[in-house]
Enzyme design. Structure first.
Site, PDB file in Angstrom:
ATOM      1  N   SER A  39     -31.425 103.702  64.471  1.00 39.84           N
ATOM      2  CA  SER A  39     -30.688 102.476  64.748  1.00 39.84           C
ATOM      3  C   SER A  39     -31.397 101.275  64.123  1.00 39.84           C
ATOM      4  O   SER A  39     -32.616 101.271  63.962  1.00 39.84           O
ATOM      5  CB  SER A  39     -30.594 102.291  66.264  1.00 39.84           C
ATOM      6  N   PRO A  40     -30.653 100.231  63.767  1.00 36.99           N
ATOM      7  CA  PRO A  40     -31.302  99.007  63.270  1.00 36.99           C
ATOM      8  C   PRO A  40     -32.224  98.416  64.340  1.00 36.99           C
ATOM      9  O   PRO A  40     -31.838  98.305  65.502  1.00 36.99           O
ATOM     10  CB  PRO A  40     -30.121  98.065  62.988  1.00 36.99           C
ATOM     11  N   ALA A  78     -31.214  94.055  61.141  1.00 37.74           N
ATOM     12  CA  ALA A  78     -30.212  93.062  60.783  1.00 37.74           C
ATOM     13  C   ALA A  78     -30.745  92.217  59.636  1.00 37.74           C
ATOM     14  O   ALA A  78     -31.770  91.545  59.763  1.00 37.74           O
ATOM     15  CB  ALA A  78     -29.895  92.178  61.990  1.00 37.74           C
ATOM     16  N   GLN A 123     -28.001  96.913  57.271  1.00 37.85           N
ATOM     17  CA  GLN A 123     -27.117  96.236  58.220  1.00 37.85           C
ATOM     18  C   GLN A 123     -26.990  94.776  57.805  1.00 37.85           C
ATOM     19  O   GLN A 123     -27.964  94.021  57.830  1.00 37.85           O
ATOM     20  CB  GLN A 123     -27.652  96.328  59.652  1.00 37.85           C
ATOM     21  N   TYR A 205     -23.927  87.942  68.014  1.00 30.37           N
ATOM     22  CA  TYR A 205     -24.140  87.275  66.742  1.00 30.37           C
ATOM     23  C   TYR A 205     -22.793  86.807  66.173  1.00 30.37           C
ATOM     24  O   TYR A 205     -21.772  86.902  66.841  1.00 30.37           O
ATOM     25  CB  TYR A 205     -24.925  88.189  65.804  1.00 30.37           C
ATOM     26  N   ARG A 253     -20.902  97.939  63.454  1.00 27.12           N
ATOM     27  CA  ARG A 253     -21.482  97.937  64.805  1.00 27.12           C
ATOM     28  C   ARG A 253     -20.737  96.918  65.655  1.00 27.12           C
ATOM     29  O   ARG A 253     -20.557  95.767  65.258  1.00 27.12           O
ATOM     30  CB  ARG A 253     -22.972  97.605  64.784  1.00 27.12           C
ATOM     31  N   ARG A 347     -35.815 103.061  70.527  1.00 27.79           N
ATOM     32  CA  ARG A 347     -37.132 103.143  71.170  1.00 27.79           C
ATOM     33  C   ARG A 347     -37.746 104.537  71.048  1.00 27.79           C
ATOM     34  O   ARG A 347     -38.954 104.676  70.838  1.00 27.79           O
ATOM     35  CB  ARG A 347     -37.014 102.741  72.638  1.00 27.79           C
TER      36      ARG A 347
END
Length: 383
Positions: A39-40, A78, A123, A205, A253, A347
């Site tokens: 994942s980003p 990002a 991303q 965002y 996303r 994580r």
């Protein structure tokens, strides 16, 4: 619809078991060796003075370690499409050629290092009213002033987020300019050697700010009903899709729910996903929250997977699940029960950059290791 150009490739495995996690998958022309992805994750490691927005050796190490560990797909953090779209002064960008060259160094390294022909995607993002903020380990909170490399943020409206400095409401010209910035960033992504592109429309965002009725109170053509609030996201999708090769998959996303009554919910996200498919998106990366403060989010293992499952069930799109997914058995269960087509780790990947090699061992699947590390895989009974 363009989004139908997806092959989920169920039923073929790499190993001796019927592991869903280690089943190959194809999106357009991108072949993924399995369904365990990265994942980003923002690293806040660019130098705001010497080289603003330019990825560094830290990014090379951070992303390269996952390739060595067996990830099939890695997404970058990002990466801002213009300078004012960075979350913090230390965020990476892809809005100038120096940044593009730095990303090219990283994509080449990942492609040469991966034990399973790892793919890497960027991303593309704009932080909107959440821009120009201090990074988590700075010891400070709130908006960064101009005296410390900060700037005035922009947003759907001039309403601030949770004590941040007030943004400037974007004009029609600024909205059109940011669409062009996403398109230019897509050009640089192709030149930099990325295998895929993800558009960030989640976590409060800019694109999410326009999508959410809790934030977007505009009364012009960019606000109001659901169709108008979706306009910016769909225009960005069109702009990016037009700049990347037909065979390159496009990911989106989203925050599938705002976790607050009156905000985005699972049903509205299904409708957005259908529109996105019509505009050329191939996979929805399903996250949640972030538009407004005060949301009561029931955080726990797999707490977002129900949204992924609904989008997968009610559209023709593939979906990726993310959010406190940590074990091989958990990932296998989510895939085997049809809740997702791929698993994004965050994580868990930071804790164990070789998570995929361990997962293959645990599930009895055969995963190729980088030759430098093969001696560690030789005695699989004692991982």
């Amino acid at each position: 619809m363009c989004g139908r150009n997806v092959r989920r490739s169920r039923g073929v495995t790499l190993g001796v078991t019927n592991s869903k996690l280690f089943t190959p998958m194809t999106l357009r022309s991108m072949d993924l060796s399995h369904r365990g992805w990265v994942s980003p994750m923002c690293q806040y490691s660019a130098d705001p003075e010497a080289a603003p927005g330019v990825p560094t050796d830290w990014h090379l190490m951070h992303l390269g370690q996952f390739a060595a560990g067996g990830a099939a797909l890695i997404l970058t953090e990002a990466s801002a499409v213009n300078a004012e779209g960075r979350i913090s002064p230390r965020d990476a960008g892809i809005y100038n050629d120096e940044q593009g060259r730095a990303w090219h160094r990283i994509t080449e390294f990942v492609h040469s290092t991966g034990s399973v022909q790892t793919k890497i995607g960027v991303q593309l993002a704009h932080a909107g009213r959440k821009a120009s903020t201090y990074w988590p380990f700075s010891g400070r909170n709130g908006s960064v002033p101009a005296t410390d490399h900060g700037w005035q943020a922009v947003g759907a409206t001039d309403e601030s987020f949770d004590g941040y400095a007030a943004p400037r409401a974007m004009t029609e010209g600024e909205i059109n300019a940011v669409i062009d910035d996403f398109a230019a960033a897509a050009d640089r992504a192709v030149l930099a050697g990325f295998d895929t592109v993800e558009i960030h429309a989640a976590h409060g965002y800019l694109l999410h700010q326009f999508l959410s009725p809790l934030v977007n109170t505009r009364t012009d053509a960019w606000g109001g009903d659901e169709e108008s609030r979706s306009r910016l996201t769909l225009d960005v999708i069109d702009a990016v899709r037009a700049r990347i090769p037909d065979g390159m998959p496009l990911l989106l996303r989203i925050s599938a729910t705002d976790w607050i009554s009156g905000g985005l919910d699972a049903d509205s996200s299904v409708r957005l996903a259908r529109r996105a498919a019509d505009h050329g998106v191939d996979l929805i990366d399903v996250s949640s929250g972030g538009a407004v403060p005060g949301a009561k989010i029931p955080v726990g293992p797999g707490y977002q997977t129900a949204f992924a499952e609904q989008i997968r069930r009610e559209t023709d799109l593939s979906v990726g699940a993310v959010g406190l997914i940590s074990t091989a058995d958990q990932a296998e269960h989510l895939l085997a029960t049809g809740q997702a087509d791929g698993i994004f780790l965050a994580r868990a990947a930071l804790r164990d950059p070789h998570w995929w090699q361990r997962a293959a061992h645990d599930l009895g699947a055969d995963l190729q290791w980088a030759p430098q590390y093969e001696r560690a895989a030789a005695n699989r009974g004692k991982y």
